[in-house]
Design a protein around this motif. Structure first.
Motif: not given
Length: 428
Positions: A264-282
């Motif tokens: 994984p990206h050492p700073q969790g870039s993709g994990a963070r963005r997928s969570m924020l985008r999913a919450l934003g969509m909701a």
């Protein structure tokens, strides 16, 4: 007021709801059996108990046993997928589809489909020996399951590594929201095979004894198998047929780490963005989330990076976090589909299962991990994480019916935690 009413009406018209569940796992092959075991923290990984166990590079795994396959023959992935889809369809009251078959589809996530059916042919080719012809691909698997149900609408197979289950749910929800289908059955399936174990063994990612998510002594994962299916419908279609609604699938998103093939990206870039985008969509702020179903593989890198991403999204006081992989093992492409079922049941019952095998929380994984015993607490919003090789990350957000849109449809009366009564309504 008029603007608010218009916005609510729009959300209702585009809402995607969950009306049926089916699951097969190493700890249970019915929804309620699985859920009861998960809440009690039952561990389903154990030494392999199958005739070809000697061919596997590891002896520890999570096997599905004791389920009634809807067909006597067929590859194991097909039998698992068929059973999960059949159970979800029955739960939603659409076992006998009488509506427009082109408005109903199936979308399943998987690493490769019937991998155990493909491996002998690949091995034989490399050894220059005769071997059985390669059997079902992922597309063949999808086609077979769709034909069994009479669903002739959209039917893609999705392969985004271990994020495949969430990716399938997102694709199915997009299909409904775009008006290309009224009903989609979505989920994931994968079976045990020597090849997948060889891959993880070569990466030195297999645990010697058990999978310990977020534990200081975590040493790797345990490969497992399983299947899960969720019936998704547009809110309007579910309302017209009087269907029971378990939850709303309120948001979904994916993001690519674009960092490394397996790490994984050492700073969790993709994990963070997928969570924020999913919450934003909701349309849900992070402080409204009650529960996170973590990817939580028990590998040193994933759990540390995921915990860091969770703190960055939710702050130092995270929602209640759990990883079912301690109990199930890593069910590959089925993992996040099974965990989606668990999110829906947590919303229903107000119970969050414990993270099995977690004894000593790693200080680098300092999030609110549920451990020891299940936590009884109201759950209105649940986030489901899935992160896979190749930088694939995917997140889904489930809410109680009406939390976001105000939608409420059919109910099941007399239900209590751990039970589900019969489904109301008839298929359309």
């Amino acid at each position: 007021m008029a603007a608010t009413a218009a916005a609510t009406a729009h959300r209702r018209s585009t809402a995607v709801v969950v009306t049926g569940l089916g699951v097969l796992t190493p700890i249970g092959t019915t929804v309620e059996g699985f859920w009861d075991a998960a809440v009690r923290g039952v561990v389903g990984t154990a030494p392999l108990n199958r005739p070809d166990a000697a061919d596997f590079p590891a002896r520890l795994a999570g096997e599905v046993s004791g389920f009634d396959a809807p067909r006597a023959r067929g590859d194991r992935s097909l039998r698992l997928a068929s059973a999960a889809v059949a159970a979800a369809a029955a739960d939603a009251g659409i076992s006998r589809w009488t509506g427009d078959p082109y408005r109903a589809g199936i979308c399943l996530g998987t690493l490769l489909g019937s991998r155990a059916g493909l491996e002998p042919a690949v091995t034989g080719f490399h050894r220059g020996t005769d071997a059985p012809a390669a059997r079902r691909s992922a597309a063949d698997l999808m086609d077979a399951v769709a034909r069994e149900r009479g669903f002739l609408g959209p039917g893609p197979a999705v392969a985004t590594a271990c994020a495949s289950g969430n990716s399938a749910l997102a694709h199915a929800a997009d299909t409904i929201r775009a008006g290309r289908a009224d009903v989609m059955i979505a989920g994931g399936v994968d079976e045990l095979s020597s090849g997948i174990m060889m891959m993880f063994a070569s990466l030195r990612s297999l645990a010697p004894d058990c999978l310990r998510p977020f534990d200081r002594g975590r040493a790797g994962l345990v490969v497992s198998e399983g299947a899960a299916a969720l019936v998704l419908e547009s809110y309007e279609h579910a309302r017209r047929r009087g269907a029971h609604v378990y939850a709303e699938l309120a948001g979904w998103a994916s993001a690519s780490d674009a960092h490394h093939m397996t790490a994984p990206h050492p700073q969790g870039s993709g994990a963070r963005r997928s969570m924020l985008r999913a919450l934003g969509m909701a349309g849900i702020s992070p402080d409204r989330v009650d529960h996170v179903s973590a990817h939580g593989t028990g590998t040193p890198s994933n759990d540390r990076v995921e915990a860091q991403a969770l703190r960055e999204v939710f702050g130092p006081r995270t929602p209640a976090v759990t990883s079912l992989k301690g109990a199930l093992g890593h069910t590959q492409g089925a993992a996040s589909a099974i965990e989606a079922v668990a999110c829906v049941l947590a919303l229903r019952d107000g119970v969050i299962p414990p993270t099995a095998n977690l004894v000593d929380l790693d200080p680098e994984c300092d999030v609110d991990v549920v451990r020891g015993r299940a936590r009884e607490t109201p759950v209105r919003v649940a986030v489901n994480n899935a992160f896979g090789f190749g930088g694939n990350t995917a997140c889904t957000v489930f809410t109680r019916p009406g939390t976001v849109t105000g939608t409420v449809t059919g109910t099941r009366t007399g239900a209590r935690p751990g039970t589900v009564t019969s489904t109301a309504g008839s298929p359309r």
